[in-house]
Design an enzyme around this catalytic site. Structure first.
Site, PDB file in Angstrom:
ATOM      1  N   ALA A   1      24.829 -11.304  75.963  1.00 23.30           N
ATOM      2  CA  ALA A   1      24.976 -11.308  74.506  1.00 23.30           C
ATOM      3  C   ALA A   1      24.367 -12.583  73.960  1.00 23.30           C
ATOM      4  O   ALA A   1      24.410 -13.637  74.600  1.00 23.30           O
ATOM      5  CB  ALA A   1      26.445 -11.219  74.101  1.00 23.30           C
ATOM      6  N   CYS A   2      23.790 -12.484  72.768  1.00 22.50           N
ATOM      7  CA  CYS A   2      23.299 -13.662  72.054  1.00 22.50           C
ATOM      8  C   CYS A   2      23.751 -13.562  70.608  1.00 22.50           C
ATOM      9  O   CYS A   2      24.163 -12.492  70.157  1.00 22.50           O
ATOM     10  CB  CYS A   2      21.775 -13.766  72.158  1.00 22.50           C
ATOM     11  SG  CYS A   2      20.874 -12.402  71.381  1.00 22.50           S
ATOM     12  N   PRO A   3      23.713 -14.653  69.856  1.00 24.66           N
ATOM     13  CA  PRO A   3      24.268 -14.622  68.500  1.00 24.66           C
ATOM     14  C   PRO A   3      23.663 -13.558  67.593  1.00 24.66           C
ATOM     15  O   PRO A   3      24.362 -12.942  66.791  1.00 24.66           O
ATOM     16  CB  PRO A   3      23.973 -16.039  67.982  1.00 24.66           C
ATOM     17  CG  PRO A   3      23.945 -16.882  69.208  1.00 24.66           C
ATOM     18  CD  PRO A   3      23.326 -16.017  70.258  1.00 24.66           C
TER      19      PRO A   3
ATOM     20  N   THR B   1      19.646 -10.832  74.367  1.00 24.05           N
ATOM     21  CA  THR B   1      20.640  -9.938  74.950  1.00 24.05           C
ATOM     22  C   THR B   1      19.983  -8.971  75.932  1.00 24.05           C
ATOM     23  O   THR B   1      20.441  -8.818  77.081  1.00 24.05           O
ATOM     24  CB  THR B   1      21.355  -9.147  73.845  1.00 24.05           C
ATOM     25  OG1 THR B   1      22.043 -10.050  72.991  1.00 24.05           O
ATOM     26  CG2 THR B   1      22.354  -8.152  74.436  1.00 24.05           C
TER      27      THR B   1
END
Length: 455
Positions: free
Chosen positions: A9-11, A17
């Site tokens: 996951a990434c922001p 992601t």
């Protein structure tokens, strides 16, 4: 064979992601490692790890820069890095995970799903999601409008005054956002993040076209199911998946929903809303009594269930159209069941068990606060006697509220809204309606309730 699980996951949920997931998958395939990866990206939660898989896994790799509900992995060996590290060194992370000493597996039943991300199913749940996000706007907007009347019932018409500012904030901003937020979060509930923009746009069009909250409901469901379908049929390589959520779906779904609202849905629903508004504002005493009785009875029928919420949503939705009578009937009908049970425990305590008497002590406060669920313990113990009594009492309270032409500008707060000037019109008659409904409920409960068993 040792099985490794991963979460990426990434922001923004776009590039990193899926790139991290793809790098780990390729490295695991080359080394013939049993592997599964969950992605938490812009198109939603995909390939979710199950409780059983987590329990059986040798170790977990968390390649994420945002929350991934790590509590699920309590008791398991975890390698935790940023998403970029998984892209650069997937083989190293897999080697570290394989080398870790396994701990006792976590109990599958104890694995929670992340708050706010659990998928809802069914139109009712989707509608209630939209309503829950809309409600703070209705509450804040309604009370701010009521506060503007403290300076005089028409003081807001003079520009530059505090009354005008409060009216602009409550009516011009908060109420203007009601329908878009309702539609947006219905769509969000159906299709997750990609559904939000088309839903908000459809909701704004519904508001501008005069289709009101009913148009917003149409827009939200249309946007949600269109986006859900698009997510299924549009398949791009993982490293391009971000284009789906930030370009393809918002563009085409918003265009489709917008055109449908302007040319197909908006006109008929707007006419329906105008007809409904005209009918409600021109109700004679007989029809007003009937509508008020129906709304009040619905509030008491299942005490927070679908029938109750249908009546409540009807009342709340009409606030945006400046129709305040049904909301007053709804709140009166929602307070009466709990207040009536409290009064019955006071008047006829020998009919109730010790547990019911204790519940009755709290019921008074719950009733005043418009928390209808406080009646559930009583109704569950003796439904075929208690529920009819509650329905009749609440119906009478709602009918009298409509007959007295009471208006209520906020959807919650119970009798405590009386402390806010002009939030409730005809408040002495409103109190009379609630007292009458409470008394009828208490008398019927006392007459119908099964006598307490003798020890």
């Amino acid at each position: 064979m040792k099985r490794i699980l991963a979460v990426t996951a990434c922001p923004t949920g776009i590039a990193h992601t899926y790139m991290a997931a793809e790098a780990l998958q390729q490295a695991a395939a080359e080394k013939q490692i049993a592997f599964k990866v969950e992605t938490r990206g812009a198109i939603g939660l995909e390939n979710e790890l199950t409780a059983g898989e987590i329990a059986e896994a040798h170790a977990i790799i968390i390649a994420a820069d945002t929350d991934v509900a790590e509590q699920r992995f309590d008791g398991k060996p975890v390698v935790k890095v940023g998403a970029a590290e998984a892209i650069k060194n997937p083989e190293v992370l897999l080697a570290r995970a394989l080398a870790m000493t396994p701990a006792a597996p976590a109990a599958p039943a104890a694995v929670p799903r992340p708050a706010g991300r659990e998928k809802k199913t069914g139109p009712y749940q989707h509608l209630m999601t939209g309503v829950s996000y809309m409600l703070p706007l209705v509450v804040a907007g309604g009370l701010l409008i009521a506060l503007s009347f403290v300076f005089g019932i028409e003081a807001f018409k003079e520009q530059g005054t505090m009354a005008a500012a409060l009216m602009d904030i409550g009516g011009g901003a908060a109420f203007a956002l009601m329908v878009p937020v309702l539609a947006g979060f219905i769509s969000f509930s159906i299709a997750e993040k990609p559904g939000l923009a088309p839903g908000l746009i459809g909701g704004m069009l519904a508001a501008n076209l005069g289709a009101g909250f009913i148009g917003g409901i149409f827009a939200g469901f249309l946007a949600g199911y269109v986006v859900r379908w698009m997510k299924k049929v549009i398949k791009l390589p993982k490293h391009l998946a971000g284009l789906t959520s930030i370009l393809i779906i918002p563009l085409f779904a918003s265009a489709f929903v917008g055109v449908a609202m302007i040319y197909v849905i908006g006109g008929p629903v707007s006419a329906l809303m105008k007809g409904l508004s005209g009918w409600l504002t021109s109700l004679g005493t007989g029809n007003a009594l009937l509508l008020g009785f129906l709304l009040g009875a619905m509030m008491a029928f299942d005490m927070g269930g679908p029938v109750n919420k249908a009546a409540y949503t009807f009342g709340v939705g009409l606030l945006g159209s400046n129709i305040y009578g049904p909301m007053a009937a709804v709140m009166a009908g929602g307070m009466t069941p709990v207040l009536g049970l409290w009064l019955a425990t006071v008047l006829r305590p020998k009919q109730f068990t010790a547990e019911e008497l204790e519940a009755g002590k709290a019921a008074g406060v719950l009733g005043l606060s418009f928390i209808t669920e406080g009646a559930i313990p009583f109704a569950a113990a003796d439904p075929f006697r208690i529920i009819p009594a509650l329905v009749i009492g609440s119906g009478i309270a709602g009918a009298l509220s409509m007959a007295f032409e009471v208006s209520l500008r906020t959807p919650h707060g119970g009798l405590f809204v009386l402390l806010i000037p002009n939030a409730v019109s005809q408040w002495p008659m409103y109190l009379l309606a609630i007292i009458a409904g409470t008394a009828v409920t208490a008398v019927l409960v006392s007459l119908l309730k099964r006598k307490k068993a003798v020890a």
